[in-house]
Design a protein around this motif. Sequence first.
Motif, short mmCIF file in Angstrom:
data_model
loop_
_atom_site.label_atom_id
_atom_site.label_comp_id
_atom_site.label_asym_id
_atom_site.label_seq_id
_atom_site.Cartn_x
_atom_site.Cartn_y
_atom_site.Cartn_z
N PHE A 3 0.94 -1.03 -0.04
CA PHE A 3 -0.01 0.17 -0.08
C PHE A 3 0.77 1.31 -0.15
CE2 PHE A 3 -1.99 3.33 2.50
CZ PHE A 3 -3.20 3.60 1.55
N TRP A 4 1.81 1.24 0.92
CA TRP A 4 2.64 2.58 0.89
C TRP A 4 3.37 2.67 -0.25
CZ3 TRP A 4 1.01 5.55 4.40
CH2 TRP A 4 0.13 5.17 5.57
N HIS A 7 1.44 4.15 -2.91
CA HIS A 7 0.67 5.10 -2.61
C HIS A 7 1.86 6.49 -2.91
CE1 HIS A 7 -3.01 3.48 -1.90
NE2 HIS A 7 -3.57 4.56 -1.77
N SER A 41 -6.52 9.17 0.65
CA SER A 41 -6.45 7.59 1.03
C SER A 41 -5.36 7.38 2.17
CB SER A 41 -5.94 6.91 -0.20
OG SER A 41 -5.84 5.35 -0.16
N ILE A 42 -4.17 8.06 1.93
CA ILE A 42 -3.14 7.85 3.03
C ILE A 42 -3.66 8.35 4.28
CG2 ILE A 42 -0.89 8.71 3.71
CD1 ILE A 42 0.01 8.67 0.76
N LEU A 44 -6.89 8.51 5.52
CA LEU A 44 -7.53 7.59 5.90
C LEU A 44 -7.02 6.38 6.58
CD1 LEU A 44 -10.63 7.48 3.25
CD2 LEU A 44 -10.44 8.34 5.69
N LYS A 45 -5.98 5.87 5.74
CA LYS A 45 -5.33 4.60 6.34
C LYS A 45 -4.50 4.99 7.49
CE LYS A 45 -3.05 0.60 5.62
NZ LYS A 45 -3.37 -0.56 5.33
N LEU A 46 -3.93 6.16 7.58
CA LEU A 46 -3.40 6.39 9.09
C LEU A 46 -4.39 6.58 10.06
CD1 LEU A 46 -0.77 9.05 7.98
CD2 LEU A 46 -0.37 6.82 8.90
N VAL A 48 -7.37 4.91 10.33
CA VAL A 48 -7.68 3.71 10.73
C VAL A 48 -6.88 3.01 11.50
CG1 VAL A 48 -8.51 1.29 9.97
CG2 VAL A 48 -9.46 3.25 9.01
N HIS A 49 -5.53 3.10 11.12
CA HIS A 49 -4.20 2.44 11.74
C HIS A 49 -3.99 2.77 13.21
CE1 HIS A 49 -0.71 0.29 12.37
NE2 HIS A 49 0.25 1.49 12.42
N THR A 50 -4.32 4.05 13.24
CA THR A 50 -4.17 4.74 14.58
C THR A 50 -5.71 4.71 15.56
OG1 THR A 50 -4.41 6.90 14.07
CG2 THR A 50 -2.44 6.13 14.12
N HIS A 51 -6.56 4.06 14.80
CA HIS A 51 -7.90 3.97 15.67
C HIS A 51 -8.61 5.17 16.07
CE1 HIS A 51 -7.29 -0.22 16.28
NE2 HIS A 51 -6.10 0.12 16.93
#
Length: 80
Positions: A3-4, A7, A41-42, A44-46, A48-51
């Motif tokens: 993913f990273w 992107h 997108s990045i 949102l990923k961060l 979700v990753h950090t809750h």
Amino acid sequence: MIFWLIHIAGLLLAWHYTDLGSESILQSGLLPLLIVGLLISIALKLAVHTHGGSSGGSDGSGGFFDGSDGGGCGGDGGGC
């Protein structure tokens, strides 16, 4: 990890070829939109990753946006 890589490579390539003053719709229109989409997108990923920035537990301390003062004892600086 893929993913990273995708992107970051997409951001670098889109940034390199973007020319806002160009006559080409690709360089002046689509690539800037691609950059915005990849950044969202990045983000949102961060998130979700950090809750979403929350600890997930309830320990009595308030957050910035939940309307509490953080201590639960009032905002005057006094004791509970």
